[in-house]
Design a protein around this motif. Structure first.
Motif, PDB file in Angstrom:
ATOM      1  N   GLY A   1       0.788  -1.222   0.000  1.00 51.88           N
ATOM      2  CA  GLY A   1       0.000   0.000   0.000  1.00 51.88           C
ATOM      3  C   GLY A   1       0.822   1.274   0.000  1.00 51.88           C
ATOM      4  N   GLY A   2       2.003   1.227  -0.595  1.00 50.78           N
ATOM      5  CA  GLY A   2       2.872   2.400  -0.646  1.00 50.78           C
ATOM      6  C   GLY A   2       3.745   2.588   0.572  1.00 50.78           C
ATOM      7  N   ASP A   3       3.624   1.700   1.551  1.00 50.91           N
ATOM      8  CA  ASP A   3       4.409   1.815   2.785  1.00 50.91           C
ATOM      9  C   ASP A   3       5.515   0.771   2.826  1.00 50.91           C
ATOM     10  N   LEU A   4       6.682   1.188   3.309  1.00 53.82           N
ATOM     11  CA  LEU A   4       7.785   0.259   3.541  1.00 53.82           C
ATOM     12  C   LEU A   4       7.508  -0.485   4.838  1.00 53.82           C
ATOM     13  N   LEU A   5       7.306  -1.797   4.745  1.00 51.12           N
ATOM     14  CA  LEU A   5       6.960  -2.578   5.926  1.00 51.12           C
ATOM     15  C   LEU A   5       8.123  -3.390   6.467  1.00 51.12           C
ATOM     16  N   ALA A   6       9.137  -3.617   5.657  1.00 51.50           N
ATOM     17  CA  ALA A   6      10.300  -4.367   6.141  1.00 51.50           C
ATOM     18  C   ALA A   6      11.491  -4.095   5.243  1.00 51.50           C
ATOM     19  N   GLU A   7      12.666  -4.076   5.861  1.00 53.72           N
ATOM     20  CA  GLU A   7      13.901  -3.872   5.102  1.00 53.72           C
ATOM     21  C   GLU A   7      15.034  -4.598   5.810  1.00 53.72           C
ATOM     22  N   ARG A   8      15.902  -5.209   5.011  1.00 58.18           N
ATOM     23  CA  ARG A   8      17.096  -5.864   5.545  1.00 58.18           C
ATOM     24  C   ARG A   8      18.265  -5.585   4.613  1.00 58.18           C
ATOM     25  N   ILE A   9      19.398  -5.219   5.194  1.00 62.52           N
ATOM     26  CA  ILE A   9      20.618  -4.988   4.430  1.00 62.52           C
ATOM     27  C   ILE A   9      21.647  -6.019   4.874  1.00 62.52           C
ATOM     28  N   PHE A  10      22.167  -6.771   3.908  1.00 61.71           N
ATOM     29  CA  PHE A  10      23.168  -7.791   4.186  1.00 61.71           C
ATOM     30  C   PHE A  10      24.511  -7.323   3.630  1.00 61.71           C
ATOM     31  N   CYS A  11      25.476  -7.141   4.521  1.00 61.89           N
ATOM     32  CA  CYS A  11      26.808  -6.727   4.095  1.00 61.89           C
ATOM     33  C   CYS A  11      27.764  -6.900   5.269  1.00 61.89           C
TER      34      CYS A  11
END
Length: 202
Positions: A115-125
């Motif tokens: 719905g246009g919202d960022l609900l989850a994010e993961r950065i692997f580094c």
């Protein structure tokens, strides 16, 4: 510089509905795909080359990756821009939209929009890479991420412990059966991708 790629995945089993949402994105918000808007195209029509309409109509490659996910490749998808596409597309379709961006063998970024919202994010580094670039997740929601991807607890915990971007891509590809290792530019050269993806022009 190492490999880079970007791709997008919609959690849906309805290919026709997903294609229509992608068509609506391409025709209604073309600038998010790096294309001229309809008005801009009309304003410049008289000075455009005969091939301009074809150049402005770049193909998407679409694959029903498994019974739950549909995968999309496009020329404009790169690390960073693919998130903008995912955000807009999630307003045109009811299902979660996941974006994957991988840059220079160093950073793998995974995001999910609804719905246009960022609900989850993961950065692997690697931690040093994270510090060097000042990387920080905008929204950590691992429970939602795990539920959306339907990954078992022990497998998901192993994924989160991964600090090497390529290893995270390998693990996620295996756990979800999605073509995370894929990019629009690779399709002409990789038989597996050519067999898996179909070309659509909007």
């Amino acid at each position: 510089m190492g490999r880079s790629f970007a791709n997008l995945h919609i959690k849906s089993s309805n290919l026709e509905k997903t294609v229509e949402a992608l068509r609506a994105l391409s025709e209604g918000v073309p600038e998010v795909l790096g294309k001229s808007s309809k008005q801009e195209s009309e304003d410049t029509k008289s000075i455009d080359s005969p091939n301009n309409s074809q150049e402005n109509n770049k193909a998407m490659y679409i694959s029903r990756s498994n019974e739950h996910w549909i995968s999309v490749l496009h020329d404009y998808f790169v690390w960073g821009s693919v998130k903008k596409v995912g955000k807009v597309l999630s307003t045109l379709i009811e299902e979660p939209v996941m974006t994957a961006g991988f840059i220079n063998e160093e950073i793998f970024e995974l995001t999910i929009f609804e719905g246009g919202d960022l609900l989850a994010e993961r950065i692997f580094c690697h931690p040093l890479t994270r510090d060097e670039y000042g990387l920080q997740e905008a929204r950590l929601q691992d429970d939602y991420l795990q539920e959306t991807l339907n990954i078992r607890n022990e497998d998901f915990e192993g994924l989160l412990r991964t600090t090497y971007s390529a290893e995270a891509v390998d693990q996620l590809s295996e756990l979800t059966n999605l073509p995370i290792w894929s990019d629009w530019e690779w399709v002409p050269y990789e038989e597996d991708l050519r067999e898996r993806f179909s070309k659509y022009e909007f």
